[in-house]
Enzyme design. Structure first.
Site, mmCIF file in Angstrom:
data_model
loop_
_atom_site.group_PDB
_atom_site.id
_atom_site.type_symbol
_atom_site.label_atom_id
_atom_site.label_comp_id
_atom_site.label_asym_id
_atom_site.label_seq_id
_atom_site.Cartn_x
_atom_site.Cartn_y
_atom_site.Cartn_z
ATOM 1 N N GLY A 1 0.848 -1.192 0.000
ATOM 2 C CA GLY A 1 0.000 0.000 0.000
ATOM 3 C C GLY A 1 0.877 1.233 0.000
ATOM 4 O O GLY A 1 2.097 1.149 0.175
ATOM 5 N N LEU A 2 0.234 2.378 -0.165
ATOM 6 C CA LEU A 2 0.969 3.649 -0.222
ATOM 7 C C LEU A 2 1.730 3.919 1.074
ATOM 8 O O LEU A 2 1.364 3.401 2.139
ATOM 9 C CB LEU A 2 -0.022 4.802 -0.445
ATOM 10 N N SER A 3 2.755 4.753 0.983
ATOM 11 C CA SER A 3 3.442 5.201 2.184
ATOM 12 C C SER A 3 2.427 5.912 3.091
ATOM 13 O O SER A 3 1.658 6.758 2.624
ATOM 14 C CB SER A 3 4.563 6.183 1.799
ATOM 15 N N GLY A 4 2.400 5.534 4.343
ATOM 16 C CA GLY A 4 1.467 6.151 5.284
ATOM 17 C C GLY A 4 0.101 5.483 5.326
ATOM 18 O O GLY A 4 -0.776 5.891 6.084
ATOM 19 N N LYS B 1 0.771 0.148 6.859
ATOM 20 C CA LYS B 1 1.364 -1.198 6.793
ATOM 21 C C LYS B 1 2.129 -1.544 8.084
ATOM 22 O O LYS B 1 1.882 -2.583 8.708
ATOM 23 C CB LYS B 1 2.325 -1.308 5.591
ATOM 24 N N SER C 1 5.837 -1.857 -2.352
ATOM 25 C CA SER C 1 5.797 -2.804 -3.482
ATOM 26 C C SER C 1 4.698 -2.400 -4.471
ATOM 27 O O SER C 1 3.684 -3.097 -4.601
ATOM 28 C CB SER C 1 5.628 -4.246 -2.997
HETATM 29 P P1 ADP Z 1 3.177 2.723 6.230
HETATM 30 O O1 ADP Z 1 3.957 1.663 6.979
HETATM 31 O O2 ADP Z 1 2.108 2.141 5.331
HETATM 32 O O3 ADP Z 1 4.049 3.711 5.531
HETATM 33 P P2 ADP Z 1 2.600 3.726 8.871
HETATM 34 O O4 ADP Z 1 2.095 2.522 9.571
HETATM 35 O O5 ADP Z 1 4.034 4.127 9.091
HETATM 36 O O6 ADP Z 1 2.344 3.569 7.293
HETATM 37 O O7 ADP Z 1 1.680 4.997 9.200
HETATM 38 C C1 ADP Z 1 0.270 4.936 9.173
HETATM 39 C C2 ADP Z 1 -0.312 6.071 10.031
HETATM 40 O O8 ADP Z 1 -1.741 6.025 9.910
HETATM 41 C C3 ADP Z 1 0.030 5.939 11.500
HETATM 42 O O9 ADP Z 1 0.285 7.224 12.013
HETATM 43 C C4 ADP Z 1 -1.257 5.345 12.093
HETATM 44 O O10 ADP Z 1 -1.439 5.718 13.443
HETATM 45 C C5 ADP Z 1 -2.334 5.982 11.216
HETATM 46 N N1 ADP Z 1 -3.598 5.217 11.126
HETATM 47 C C6 ADP Z 1 -4.838 5.725 11.277
HETATM 48 N N2 ADP Z 1 -5.792 4.772 11.133
HETATM 49 C C7 ADP Z 1 -5.144 3.616 10.897
HETATM 50 C C8 ADP Z 1 -5.576 2.278 10.670
HETATM 51 N N3 ADP Z 1 -6.883 1.935 10.647
HETATM 52 N N4 ADP Z 1 -4.630 1.344 10.441
HETATM 53 C C9 ADP Z 1 -3.321 1.668 10.435
HETATM 54 N N5 ADP Z 1 -2.840 2.907 10.643
HETATM 55 C C10 ADP Z 1 -3.744 3.902 10.874
#
Ligand code: ADP
Length: 200
Positions: free
Chosen positions: A33-36, A39, A107
């Site tokens: 999935g997208l950054s943020g 995951k 990915s």
């Molecule tokens: P990624 O690893 O995809 O780049 P991160 O896990 O680092 O993303 O960041 C996701 C952000 O979104 C975190 O700050 C998290 O607290 C927030 N968030 C809000 N709702 C959700 C949810 N349902 N599941 C996962 N993260 C969430």
């Protein structure tokens, strides 16, 4: 191809023996999935839930992979494919030890996820689509990467300069912009724990 490799596959302990030893079956939970999108946040919570059920895991993400094994790789397409290839090969080693491996990598392309699936094997590969809109990820921008990408400080940023190709048929589809973290974690745990324990 090196023809001088001396095969030890018939001498080392097999996967089944290790799985019985651990009391669990190895598999890869491939978070894409997208950054943020969420995951890493979800994978870390799933890991704790699995640990509380006595299940041994390993999380792989940019932090532990890009800083070591893959520190010689960049972000052009060829390097990104090689990044995923190595991650898939390492995951396969963990799976052969019976370890549940949680991989958190954008990915972005179907081709690279197919390569990972082919290396790891269809039966051990669970694609988990961590889905949040680009707008939502940009609002979160917890690492400040979208701001930098928009300012031209990061090239090839997925969602801005490069398309994210959505999974067509993921094993699990999580909508983190409308579902709570707890609900996303529960969905994953409820689906994967029976499969991990089915080996016994
Ligand atoms: P990624 O690893 O995809 O780049 P991160 O896990 O680092 O993303 O960041 C996701 C952000 O979104 C975190 O700050 C998290 O607290 C927030 N968030 C809000 N709702 C959700 C949810 N349902 N599941 C996962 N993260 C969430």
């Amino acid at each position: 191809m090196n023809n001088n490799i001396y095969s030890v596959f018939d001498k080392i302990l097999g996967r089944k023996e290790k799985e019985l030893f651990l009391g669990q079956g190895g598999c890869v939970l491939w978070f894409t999935g997208l950054s943020g999108a969420g995951k890493t946040t979800i994978a870390c919570c799933v890991e704790r839930e699995l640990a509380s059920r006595g299940i041994l895991t390993q999380v792989l993400d940019g932090d532990n992979i890009r800083s070591g094994l893959n520190k010689n790789l960049h972000f052009d397409l060829e390097s990104r494919m090689e990044n995923i290839r190595r991650i898939a090969e390492v995951s396969k080693l963990f799976v052969n030890c019976g370890v549940v491996t949680l991989n958190c990598f954008i990915s972005p392309e179907r081709d690279m996820r197919k390569m990972a699936r082919d290396i790891i094997g269809e039966n051990d590969f669970f694609e988990i689509y961590v889905d949040a809109s680009l707008e939502m990820c940009e609002i979160r921008d917890i690492k400040g990467l979208y701001r930098k990408a928009r300012a031209g400080e990061i090239p090839n940023f997925t969602g801005i300069h490069q398309e994210y190709e959505e999974p067509e048929n993921p094993a699990i589809h999580l909508r983190t912009d409308i579902e709570s973290l707890e609900s996303c974690v529960k969905t994953v745990v409820d689906i994967v724990v029976p499969k991990i324990k089915a080996v016994l």
